[in-house]
Design a protein around this motif. Sequence first.
Motif, PDB file in Angstrom:
ATOM      1  N   ASP A   1       7.778   5.922 -12.215  1.00 31.06           N
ATOM      2  CA  ASP A   1       8.575   5.770 -11.183  1.00 31.06           C
ATOM      3  C   ASP A   1       9.705   6.479  -9.987  1.00 31.06           C
ATOM      4  O   ASP A   1      10.256   7.282 -10.468  1.00 31.06           O
ATOM      5  N   CYS A   2       8.203   7.166  -9.620  1.00 31.61           N
ATOM      6  CA  CYS A   2       8.733   8.863  -8.857  1.00 31.61           C
ATOM      7  C   CYS A   2       7.764   8.394  -7.355  1.00 31.61           C
ATOM      8  O   CYS A   2       7.076   7.676  -7.368  1.00 31.61           O
ATOM      9  N   LEU A   3       8.910   9.147  -6.507  1.00 26.44           N
ATOM     10  CA  LEU A   3       8.438   9.020  -5.467  1.00 26.44           C
ATOM     11  C   LEU A   3       7.012   9.924  -5.063  1.00 26.44           C
ATOM     12  O   LEU A   3       7.541  11.380  -5.447  1.00 26.44           O
ATOM     13  N   GLY A   4       5.978  10.056  -4.637  1.00 27.28           N
ATOM     14  CA  GLY A   4       5.089  11.383  -5.041  1.00 27.28           C
ATOM     15  C   GLY A   4       4.592  11.192  -3.554  1.00 27.28           C
ATOM     16  O   GLY A   4       3.900  10.625  -2.634  1.00 27.28           O
ATOM     17  N   PHE A   5       4.768  12.417  -2.739  1.00 22.14           N
ATOM     18  CA  PHE A   5       3.909  12.947  -1.149  1.00 22.14           C
ATOM     19  C   PHE A   5       3.088  14.260  -1.354  1.00 22.14           C
ATOM     20  O   PHE A   5       2.841  15.126  -1.939  1.00 22.14           O
ATOM     21  N   ALA A   6       1.900  13.324  -0.365  1.00 22.42           N
ATOM     22  CA  ALA A   6       0.902  14.647  -1.450  1.00 22.42           C
ATOM     23  C   ALA A   6       0.322  15.408   0.250  1.00 22.42           C
ATOM     24  O   ALA A   6      -0.124  13.979   1.292  1.00 22.42           O
ATOM     25  N   PHE A   7       0.696  16.227   0.400  1.00 21.30           N
ATOM     26  CA  PHE A   7      -0.332  16.379   1.944  1.00 21.30           C
ATOM     27  C   PHE A   7      -1.321  17.330   1.784  1.00 21.30           C
ATOM     28  O   PHE A   7      -1.729  18.209   1.569  1.00 21.30           O
ATOM     29  N   ARG A   8      -2.385  16.628   3.172  1.00 20.80           N
ATOM     30  CA  ARG A   8      -3.309  16.747   2.600  1.00 20.80           C
ATOM     31  C   ARG A   8      -4.059  17.068   4.322  1.00 20.80           C
ATOM     32  O   ARG A   8      -3.829  16.483   5.167  1.00 20.80           O
ATOM     33  N   ASP A   9      -4.833  17.497   4.233  1.00 18.12           N
ATOM     34  CA  ASP A   9      -6.351  17.616   5.704  1.00 18.12           C
ATOM     35  C   ASP A   9      -6.317  16.650   6.153  1.00 18.12           C
ATOM     36  O   ASP A   9      -6.895  15.902   5.477  1.00 18.12           O
ATOM     37  N   ALA A  10      -6.399  16.299   7.342  1.00 19.58           N
ATOM     38  CA  ALA A  10      -6.931  15.204   8.035  1.00 19.58           C
ATOM     39  C   ALA A  10      -7.865  14.750   8.070  1.00 19.58           C
ATOM     40  O   ALA A  10      -8.181  13.837   8.226  1.00 19.58           O
ATOM     41  N   LYS A  11      -9.006  15.357   7.425  1.00 14.66           N
ATOM     42  CA  LYS A  11     -10.508  15.626   7.349  1.00 14.66           C
ATOM     43  C   LYS A  11     -10.529  14.887   6.371  1.00 14.66           C
ATOM     44  O   LYS A  11     -11.908  13.875   6.333  1.00 14.66           O
ATOM     45  N   HIS A  12      -9.534  14.259   5.289  1.00 12.22           N
ATOM     46  CA  HIS A  12     -10.028  13.577   4.151  1.00 12.22           C
ATOM     47  C   HIS A  12      -9.578  11.567   5.003  1.00 12.22           C
ATOM     48  O   HIS A  12      -9.535  11.387   3.829  1.00 12.22           O
ATOM     49  N   ALA A  13      -9.167  11.828   6.038  1.00  7.95           N
ATOM     50  CA  ALA A  13      -8.669  10.345   7.107  1.00  7.95           C
ATOM     51  C   ALA A  13      -9.752   9.824   5.683  1.00  7.95           C
ATOM     52  O   ALA A  13      -9.363   8.442   6.685  1.00  7.95           O
ATOM     53  N   VAL A  14     -11.138  10.289   6.396  1.00 10.38           N
ATOM     54  CA  VAL A  14     -12.008   8.834   6.114  1.00 10.38           C
ATOM     55  C   VAL A  14     -12.921   8.560   5.652  1.00 10.38           C
ATOM     56  O   VAL A  14     -14.070   7.867   5.258  1.00 10.38           O
ATOM     57  N   ASN A  15     -12.121   9.302   4.049  1.00  8.68           N
ATOM     58  CA  ASN A  15     -12.163   9.050   2.894  1.00  8.68           C
ATOM     59  C   ASN A  15     -11.880   8.298   1.952  1.00  8.68           C
ATOM     60  O   ASN A  15      -9.993   7.640   2.513  1.00  8.68           O
ATOM     61  N   PRO A  16     -12.082   6.870   1.729  1.00  5.14           N
ATOM     62  CA  PRO A  16     -10.825   5.964   1.264  1.00  5.14           C
ATOM     63  C   PRO A  16     -10.105   7.078  -0.449  1.00  5.14           C
ATOM     64  O   PRO A  16     -10.389   7.718  -0.441  1.00  5.14           O
ATOM     65  N   SER A  17      -8.579   6.270  -0.277  1.00  9.79           N
ATOM     66  CA  SER A  17      -8.289   7.455  -1.069  1.00  9.79           C
ATOM     67  C   SER A  17      -7.102   5.132  -1.691  1.00  9.79           C
ATOM     68  O   SER A  17      -6.650   4.484  -1.256  1.00  9.79           O
ATOM     69  N   PRO A  18      -6.777   6.276  -2.646  1.00 11.03           N
ATOM     70  CA  PRO A  18      -6.128   4.971  -3.856  1.00 11.03           C
ATOM     71  C   PRO A  18      -4.379   5.054  -3.168  1.00 11.03           C
ATOM     72  O   PRO A  18      -3.978   4.393  -4.171  1.00 11.03           O
ATOM     73  N   ALA A  19      -3.954   6.136  -2.700  1.00 11.73           N
ATOM     74  CA  ALA A  19      -2.306   6.566  -2.424  1.00 11.73           C
ATOM     75  C   ALA A  19      -1.809   5.234  -1.712  1.00 11.73           C
ATOM     76  O   ALA A  19      -3.002   4.014  -1.652  1.00 11.73           O
ATOM     77  N   ALA A  20      -0.843   3.937  -2.174  1.00 10.05           N
ATOM     78  CA  ALA A  20      -0.483   3.429  -1.134  1.00 10.05           C
ATOM     79  C   ALA A  20      -0.124   3.188  -0.576  1.00 10.05           C
ATOM     80  O   ALA A  20       0.029   2.188   0.321  1.00 10.05           O
ATOM     81  N   LEU A  21       0.489   4.651   0.653  1.00  9.54           N
ATOM     82  CA  LEU A  21       0.379   4.780   2.007  1.00  9.54           C
ATOM     83  C   LEU A  21       0.192   5.685   2.513  1.00  9.54           C
ATOM     84  O   LEU A  21       0.556   6.958   1.954  1.00  9.54           O
ATOM     85  N   ARG A  22      -1.034   5.915   3.337  1.00  7.95           N
ATOM     86  CA  ARG A  22      -1.303   7.132   4.662  1.00  7.95           C
ATOM     87  C   ARG A  22      -0.866   7.087   5.433  1.00  7.95           C
ATOM     88  O   ARG A  22      -1.254   5.982   6.345  1.00  7.95           O
ATOM     89  N   LEU A  23      -0.016   8.232   5.899  1.00 11.37           N
ATOM     90  CA  LEU A  23       0.336   8.076   7.642  1.00 11.37           C
ATOM     91  C   LEU A  23      -0.331   9.740   7.977  1.00 11.37           C
ATOM     92  O   LEU A  23      -0.686  10.331   7.187  1.00 11.37           O
ATOM     93  N   GLU A  24      -1.122   9.086   8.792  1.00 12.24           N
ATOM     94  CA  GLU A  24      -1.954  11.031   9.790  1.00 12.24           C
ATOM     95  C   GLU A  24      -0.957  11.058  11.122  1.00 12.24           C
ATOM     96  O   GLU A  24      -0.679  10.278  11.842  1.00 12.24           O
ATOM     97  N   TYR A  25      -0.682  12.383  10.622  1.00 15.32           N
ATOM     98  CA  TYR A  25      -0.237  13.084  12.211  1.00 15.32           C
ATOM     99  C   TYR A  25      -1.173  13.095  13.547  1.00 15.32           C
ATOM    100  O   TYR A  25      -2.438  13.051  13.234  1.00 15.32           O
TER     101      TYR A  25
END
Length: 219
Positions: free
Chosen positions: A165-189
């Motif tokens: 029951d926690c807020l998780g924030f993963a900082f990742r390289d923008a190159k991963h934006a093209v890959n699918p992800s199970p994260a509930a929310l994805r924001l790209e700068y």
Amino acid sequence: MSALPSIVPPSIGALPDIDAMLSARTVWRAGRAPAVAADGESTGHAVLDALLPQGGWPRAALTELLLPADGVGELSLLLPTLARLTQAGGIVALVAPPYLPYAPAWQAAGVDLRHLEIIQADARGALWAFEQCLRSAACAAVLGWPLQADAQALRRLQVAADSGDCLGFAFRDAKHAVNPSPAALRLEYVAAGADGNAWHVRKCRGGNVPSQAFAGLRA
């Protein structure tokens, strides 16, 4: 000749209550978007809250922040939330941050440093520590910079955030934006010129991806 054994059909339990399942949002009617409760954790930015289906960060879930480089304003985006959580006594854990946080700046932003934990680890250990902190139910929010995270690892992080029951924030390289992800929310700068930063919502659970970007933050 022996008689064939009688075949007794298994008993059938009560059929599921479709109305109850619709109310719980475990299923939805074809052709309709699922109803989403506005029960997110406020980002502290009214415009961003209005863009997100849950009215803020999805609770008990993983959010990915996709960055072209470090230091583009990603922490400024989170500081209002982190300040509110720590002021309420919640623990915020930073797992293997690439730079040592500048305590006076965090304190000036309202973060209660008594409830801020910094965990140092190598790349492999950091992923394990990130998952354990999310799963522990001891943290209000966990920030991680996973360098070695495939889809399976991200799924474990998402499940751990839900379990804890926690807020998780993963900082990742923008190159991963093209890959699918199970994260509930994805924001790209994305760069927004003189107006500061802009964040595009690439994925949001429970709603359509908004076409409008959130802009206005400076690095």
